[in-house]
Motif scaffolding. Structure first.
Motif, PDB file in Angstrom:
ATOM      1  N   ASN A 158      35.815  45.609  61.719  1.00 20.24           N
ATOM      2  CA  ASN A 158      36.927  44.955  62.424  1.00 20.24           C
ATOM      3  C   ASN A 158      37.338  43.679  61.675  1.00 20.24           C
ATOM      4  OD1 ASN A 158      34.959  43.031  63.252  1.00 20.24           O
ATOM      5  ND2 ASN A 158      34.447  44.350  64.995  1.00 20.24           N
ATOM      6  N   HIS A 159      37.047  43.668  60.355  1.00 19.35           N
ATOM      7  CA  HIS A 159      37.514  42.573  59.497  1.00 19.35           C
ATOM      8  C   HIS A 159      36.858  41.253  59.932  1.00 19.35           C
ATOM      9  CE1 HIS A 159      41.148  41.927  56.714  1.00 19.35           C
ATOM     10  NE2 HIS A 159      40.587  40.729  56.772  1.00 19.35           N
ATOM     11  N   GLY A 160      35.574  41.348  60.242  1.00 19.88           N
ATOM     12  CA  GLY A 160      34.868  40.131  60.652  1.00 19.88           C
ATOM     13  C   GLY A 160      35.472  39.480  61.876  1.00 19.88           C
ATOM     14  N   GLY A 161      36.032  40.307  62.768  1.00 17.72           N
ATOM     15  CA  GLY A 161      36.619  39.764  64.004  1.00 17.72           C
ATOM     16  C   GLY A 161      37.922  39.027  63.775  1.00 17.72           C
ATOM     17  N   ARG A 162      38.516  39.177  62.575  1.00 20.12           N
ATOM     18  CA  ARG A 162      39.696  38.374  62.237  1.00 20.12           C
ATOM     19  C   ARG A 162      41.015  39.094  62.525  1.00 20.12           C
ATOM     20  NH1 ARG A 162      38.145  34.192  58.665  1.00 20.12           N
ATOM     21  NH2 ARG A 162      39.794  34.292  57.109  1.00 20.12           N
ATOM     22  N   GLN A 163      40.930  40.361  62.956  1.00 21.23           N
ATOM     23  CA  GLN A 163      42.173  41.101  63.193  1.00 21.23           C
ATOM     24  C   GLN A 163      42.363  41.346  64.689  1.00 21.23           C
ATOM     25  OE1 GLN A 163      43.692  40.177  60.331  1.00 21.23           O
ATOM     26  NE2 GLN A 163      44.741  42.130  60.677  1.00 21.23           N
TER      27      GLN A 163
ATOM     28  N   GLN B 141      49.371  43.384  59.755  1.00 20.47           N
ATOM     29  CA  GLN B 141      49.768  41.988  59.977  1.00 20.47           C
ATOM     30  C   GLN B 141      48.467  41.220  60.145  1.00 20.47           C
ATOM     31  OE1 GLN B 141      52.422  41.112  63.253  1.00 20.47           O
ATOM     32  NE2 GLN B 141      51.808  38.969  63.256  1.00 20.47           N
ATOM     33  N   LEU B 142      48.492  39.973  59.720  1.00 17.96           N
ATOM     34  CA  LEU B 142      47.256  39.216  59.833  1.00 17.96           C
ATOM     35  C   LEU B 142      47.032  38.738  61.258  1.00 17.96           C
ATOM     36  CD1 LEU B 142      45.742  39.070  57.231  1.00 17.96           C
ATOM     37  CD2 LEU B 142      46.164  36.632  57.192  1.00 17.96           C
ATOM     38  N   GLY B 143      45.792  38.774  61.711  1.00 23.23           N
ATOM     39  CA  GLY B 143      45.451  38.253  63.033  1.00 23.23           C
ATOM     40  C   GLY B 143      45.804  36.768  63.134  1.00 23.23           C
ATOM     41  N   ARG B 144      46.010  36.324  64.379  1.00 25.91           N
ATOM     42  CA  ARG B 144      46.251  34.888  64.581  1.00 25.91           C
ATOM     43  C   ARG B 144      44.897  34.202  64.706  1.00 25.91           C
ATOM     44  NH1 ARG B 144      50.810  32.991  67.176  1.00 25.91           N
ATOM     45  NH2 ARG B 144      49.487  32.005  68.710  1.00 25.91           N
ATOM     46  N   ARG B 145      44.549  33.472  63.681  1.00 32.04           N
ATOM     47  CA  ARG B 145      43.251  32.784  63.687  1.00 32.04           C
ATOM     48  C   ARG B 145      43.499  31.333  64.063  1.00 32.04           C
ATOM     49  NH1 ARG B 145      42.561  35.806  58.257  1.00 32.04           N
ATOM     50  NH2 ARG B 145      42.468  37.909  59.039  1.00 32.04           N
ATOM     51  N   GLU B 146      43.167  31.014  65.289  1.00 30.84           N
ATOM     52  CA  GLU B 146      43.653  29.748  65.845  1.00 30.84           C
ATOM     53  C   GLU B 146      42.993  28.517  65.229  1.00 30.84           C
ATOM     54  OE1 GLU B 146      43.804  29.943  70.104  1.00 30.84           O
ATOM     55  OE2 GLU B 146      44.997  31.788  70.056  1.00 30.84           O
TER      56      GLU B 146
ATOM     57  N   ALA C 254      37.502  25.927  58.677  1.00 27.64           N
ATOM     58  CA  ALA C 254      38.398  26.556  59.665  1.00 27.64           C
ATOM     59  C   ALA C 254      38.862  27.913  59.160  1.00 27.64           C
ATOM     60  CB  ALA C 254      39.598  25.652  59.933  1.00 27.64           C
ATOM     61  N   TYR C 255      39.231  27.988  57.892  1.00 29.50           N
ATOM     62  CA  TYR C 255      39.719  29.267  57.358  1.00 29.50           C
ATOM     63  C   TYR C 255      38.616  30.323  57.359  1.00 29.50           C
ATOM     64  CZ  TYR C 255      41.001  32.930  54.198  1.00 29.50           C
ATOM     65  OH  TYR C 255      41.206  34.172  53.676  1.00 29.50           O
ATOM     66  N   TYR C 256      37.448  29.949  56.866  1.00 26.20           N
ATOM     67  CA  TYR C 256      36.360  30.933  56.748  1.00 26.20           C
ATOM     68  C   TYR C 256      35.819  31.372  58.114  1.00 26.20           C
ATOM     69  CZ  TYR C 256      35.785  29.724  51.741  1.00 26.20           C
ATOM     70  OH  TYR C 256      35.957  29.528  50.396  1.00 26.20           O
TER      71      TYR C 256
ATOM     72  N   VAL D 209      46.106  28.865  56.508  1.00 24.51           N
ATOM     73  CA  VAL D 209      46.034  29.290  55.106  1.00 24.51           C
ATOM     74  C   VAL D 209      46.322  30.778  54.980  1.00 24.51           C
ATOM     75  CG1 VAL D 209      44.510  29.495  53.110  1.00 24.51           C
ATOM     76  CG2 VAL D 209      44.307  27.522  54.602  1.00 24.51           C
ATOM     77  N   ALA D 210      45.678  31.577  55.826  1.00 21.31           N
ATOM     78  CA  ALA D 210      45.720  33.020  55.625  1.00 21.31           C
ATOM     79  C   ALA D 210      47.102  33.602  55.849  1.00 21.31           C
ATOM     80  CB  ALA D 210      44.714  33.692  56.552  1.00 21.31           C
ATOM     81  N   ARG D 211      47.702  33.271  56.988  1.00 27.44           N
ATOM     82  CA  ARG D 211      49.008  33.857  57.281  1.00 27.44           C
ATOM     83  C   ARG D 211      50.056  33.409  56.276  1.00 27.44           C
ATOM     84  NH1 ARG D 211      49.609  36.311  62.416  1.00 27.44           N
ATOM     85  NH2 ARG D 211      51.618  35.430  62.875  1.00 27.44           N
ATOM     86  N   ALA D 212      49.827  32.204  55.717  1.00 26.57           N
ATOM     87  CA  ALA D 212      50.791  31.685  54.753  1.00 26.57           C
ATOM     88  C   ALA D 212      50.878  32.570  53.508  1.00 26.57           C
ATOM     89  CB  ALA D 212      50.413  30.270  54.353  1.00 26.57           C
ATOM     90  N   ILE D 213      49.784  33.197  53.128  1.00 26.19           N
ATOM     91  CA  ILE D 213      49.823  33.931  51.860  1.00 26.19           C
ATOM     92  C   ILE D 213      49.753  35.443  52.042  1.00 26.19           C
ATOM     93  CG2 ILE D 213      48.908  32.026  50.490  1.00 26.19           C
ATOM     94  CD1 ILE D 213      46.198  33.364  50.546  1.00 26.19           C
ATOM     95  N   SER D 214      50.061  35.906  53.243  1.00 27.06           N
ATOM     96  CA  SER D 214      49.861  37.327  53.511  1.00 27.06           C
ATOM     97  C   SER D 214      51.138  38.153  53.450  1.00 27.06           C
ATOM     98  CB  SER D 214      49.213  37.506  54.881  1.00 27.06           C
ATOM     99  OG  SER D 214      50.069  37.019  55.872  1.00 27.06           O
ATOM    100  N   SER D 215      52.262  37.508  53.101  1.00 27.80           N
ATOM    101  CA  SER D 215      53.538  38.219  53.265  1.00 27.80           C
ATOM    102  C   SER D 215      53.698  39.394  52.308  1.00 27.80           C
ATOM    103  CB  SER D 215      54.702  37.249  53.106  1.00 27.80           C
ATOM    104  OG  SER D 215      54.610  36.652  51.843  1.00 27.80           O
ATOM    105  N   PHE D 216      52.911  39.459  51.242  1.00 28.52           N
ATOM    106  CA  PHE D 216      53.072  40.570  50.294  1.00 28.52           C
ATOM    107  C   PHE D 216      52.470  41.876  50.816  1.00 28.52           C
ATOM    108  CE2 PHE D 216      48.784  39.285  49.438  1.00 28.52           C
ATOM    109  CZ  PHE D 216      48.145  40.459  49.039  1.00 28.52           C
ATOM    110  N   ILE D 217      51.623  41.776  51.857  1.00 30.12           N
ATOM    111  CA  ILE D 217      50.908  42.970  52.338  1.00 30.12           C
ATOM    112  C   ILE D 217      51.892  43.899  53.061  1.00 30.12           C
ATOM    113  CG2 ILE D 217      49.051  43.806  53.833  1.00 30.12           C
ATOM    114  CD1 ILE D 217      47.684  41.065  53.406  1.00 30.12           C
ATOM    115  N   ASP D 218      51.809  45.191  52.755  1.00 28.70           N
ATOM    116  CA  ASP D 218      52.798  46.146  53.250  1.00 28.70           C
ATOM    117  C   ASP D 218      52.408  46.725  54.616  1.00 28.70           C
ATOM    118  OD1 ASP D 218      54.709  48.013  53.662  1.00 28.70           O
ATOM    119  OD2 ASP D 218      54.429  49.040  51.739  1.00 28.70           O
TER     120      ASP D 218
ATOM    121  N   THR E  80      41.069  41.265  46.639  1.00 29.80           N
ATOM    122  CA  THR E  80      42.418  41.081  46.089  1.00 29.80           C
ATOM    123  C   THR E  80      42.784  39.598  46.092  1.00 29.80           C
ATOM    124  OG1 THR E  80      43.225  43.232  46.846  1.00 29.80           O
ATOM    125  CG2 THR E  80      44.884  41.560  46.477  1.00 29.80           C
ATOM    126  N   LEU E  81      42.385  38.894  47.152  1.00 26.33           N
ATOM    127  CA  LEU E  81      42.797  37.498  47.289  1.00 26.33           C
ATOM    128  C   LEU E  81      41.686  36.524  46.910  1.00 26.33           C
ATOM    129  CD1 LEU E  81      44.969  38.021  50.431  1.00 26.33           C
ATOM    130  CD2 LEU E  81      45.776  37.173  48.239  1.00 26.33           C
ATOM    131  N   ALA E  82      40.980  36.868  45.842  1.00 26.33           N
ATOM    132  CA  ALA E  82      39.968  35.944  45.326  1.00 26.33           C
ATOM    133  C   ALA E  82      40.661  34.711  44.756  1.00 26.33           C
ATOM    134  CB  ALA E  82      39.171  36.635  44.228  1.00 26.33           C
TER     135      ALA E  82
END
Ligand code: PPY
Length: 497
Positions: A356-361, A268-273, A129-131, A302-311, A213-215
């Motif tokens: 386009n970030h692999g369609g994720r944004q 901001q991270l895209g909403r990946r449903e 789901a995440y990938y 998973v993604a939105r949970a760990i994205s808060s550090f991004i400016d 960065t998020l390896a």
């Protein structure tokens, strides 16, 4: 320091006093709970317990030791007190293991879609789901493939194509393929060796890897796994704390990284449903009956949970600062218009990735390959083209060497491939990635011969007909392989008894 018994750790299992074990060490994370980028709820699930298995796929090994003050490192757990809990093997896990054992042999893999199909079958549901997820209606992720099918070849003949050579340079660095490995996060969700599969395969085959960065593996582990002379780039998410970013960038430069790709399409991270819906699925893969209690923060995947550090305040004003802290070439990853391509050029960066970030944004953003045509036209107004001082890359949806050749004919210096290489290691580890390179080589040889291009430089715009690229009406033949692996979005599920 004396050892701490696991019973003592178990006494600290609440938000008021929360200890966890990671890799045999005990940490007091009570004060860190509100700061955890993934939220406190997930840590509390492991309060008083060993969290290593949950920790590993999401964090580089040194994340906890670098972020938690030293006085919260309580010491080693006494191994004699650890009660080995037999992990319950779920029905999903059993089925997964059966599928892993029944995978097609690597010889039977003939194209990159095959890797994706195997990965889809064998990955844990959360990892898949995440990938695989993309934002909103997932229009852009599908358009990324479709756009290549609106470009047709105009091959040249009788050019003596006995030998063809697809090697090239990327930012002045040798590359055996006109393709680099683009950054994809959290590699250990899909394979225990994570990104190291890519590093090792790339080192053997002279392919350039962009380190994310998020390896899941730490930056240093990935650099340490490279062979002497192996070229690596770095993908950068810019931290709200610029000192952290500065240290990271300068460390990367010191360790020999040859290019800095700053992600500019993710304030901001895209909403990946598909990823978000995983909240509602329990371990056995069955829809979970779960009330949305007031006050409980919604799990956002998973993604939105760990994205808060991004400016999100990152802006053009920051570009001179980046240039002042590093001598690495700077490339903006996620450019989508000729206006921004020209601004990037005028700000003096070394290149851009049309992505386009692999369609994720931003969903319904156009494909990189479609944008390439207008971007190249715009850049020609700034001087002779191609311009060795400013390289343009494209990523998104590339599964065939024919896609690569189309992008290069239209002006890309090279292309990035993210998911397809990731799926190849999810399915077969390092060997999978090596096979993916071989598939690219086989397809490049055939296609370059059939197009009549003996070298990358001989690929010219007149070899493609892109006149239909801006028509978003799909009349092309159906891409069956892609459509088979593509998993349609699902709607909210009714509760089951
Ligand atoms: C993505 O998932 O698209 C990423 O670029 C990686 C990521 C992962 C988690 C938070 C932010 C970005």
């Amino acid at each position: 320091m004396s050892l701490i018994s696991s019973q003592t750790v178990a006494e600290h299992a609440t938000a008021a006093s929360c200890w966890i074990i990671v890799h045999g060490k005990v940490y007091d994370v009570t004060e860190f709970l509100p700061e955890h980028p993934g939220g406190s709820k997930i840590i509390l699930k492991y309060a008083g317990k060993d969290a290593t298995e949950a920790y590993d796929p999401i964090h580089p090994p040194d994340a906890i030791t670098t972020h938690l003050p030293k006085n919260k490192h309580l010491g080693a757990v006494d191994p004699t007190t650890v009660v080995k809990v037999k992990k319950e093997v779920t029905a999903e896990e059993l089925r997964r293991q059966e599928l892993v054992a029944a995978r097609p042999s690597l010889d039977e893999i003939v194209n990159l879609h095959d890797f994706e199909a195997v990965a889809k079958a064998i990955l844990p549901a959360k990892a898949w789901a995440y990938y695989s997820s993309a934002s909103d209606d997932e229009i852009t992720i599908r358009e990324n493939r479709a756009a290549y099918q609106r470009i047709w070849f105009r091959p040249r003949i009788l050019r003596d194509v006995s030998t063809v050579d697809w090697s090239t340079t990327i930012l002045g660095q040798k590359s055996s393929l006109p393709v680099y490995i683009s950054a994809t996060a959290l590699g250990k969700l899909g394979h225990p060796d994570g990104e190291l599969n890519l590093t090792r395969a790339a080192g053997k085959h002279g392919v350039i890897q962009m380190i994310p960065t998020l390896a899941s593996c730490s930056f240093d582990e990935i650099v340490d796994a490279a062979v002497p002379g192996q070229v690596q780039f770095l993908q950068l998410y810019v931290n709200r704390d610029r000192e952290i970013t500065k240290r990271y960038v300068q460390h990367a430069e010191k360790r020999g990284v040859k290019g800095l790709f700053i992600t500019v399409d993710a304030p901001q991270l895209g909403r990946r449903e598909k990823d978000m819906r995983m909240k509602f699925v329990d371990e056995s893969g069955v829809a979970k009956v779960q009330e949305n209690q007031g006050g409980v923060k919604k799990d956002e995947g998973v993604a939105r949970a760990i994205s808060s550090f991004i400016d999100p305040s990152l802006s053009w004003k920051d570009i001179p600062w980046f240039k002042s802290i590093t001598n690495m070439p700077i490339i903006l990853k996620g450019v989508a218009t000729p206006q921004d391509a020209l601004m990037a050029y005028d700000y003096g960066v070394a290149g851009i990735v049309l992505s386009n970030h692999g369609g994720r944004q931003l969903d319904t953003a156009r494909s990189g390959i479609e944008n390439l045509i207008e971007v190249v036209e715009a850049l020609k107004t700034r001087g002779p083209w191609p311009n060795p001082q400013f390289e343009v890359f494209v990523d998104g949806g590339i599964r065939r060497a024919s896609d690569v050749l189309k992008a290069i004919a239209l002006g890309a210096k090279a292309v990035g491939v993210g998911r397809a290489f990731m799926y190849s290691f999810c399915a077969y580890g390092q060997e999978g990635v090596e096979k993916a390179f071989q598939i690219f080589r086989d397809e490049l040889q055939m296609n370059m011969r059939l197009i009549g291009a003996r070298t990358i430089d001989e690929l010219t715009p007149d070899m493609v007909d892109a006149s239909a690229i801006h028509s978003h009406v799909g009349l092309t033949p159906v891409d069956n392989l892609y459509n088979t692996t593509y998993q349609p979005l699902a709607l909210a599920q009714f509760k089951t008894k």
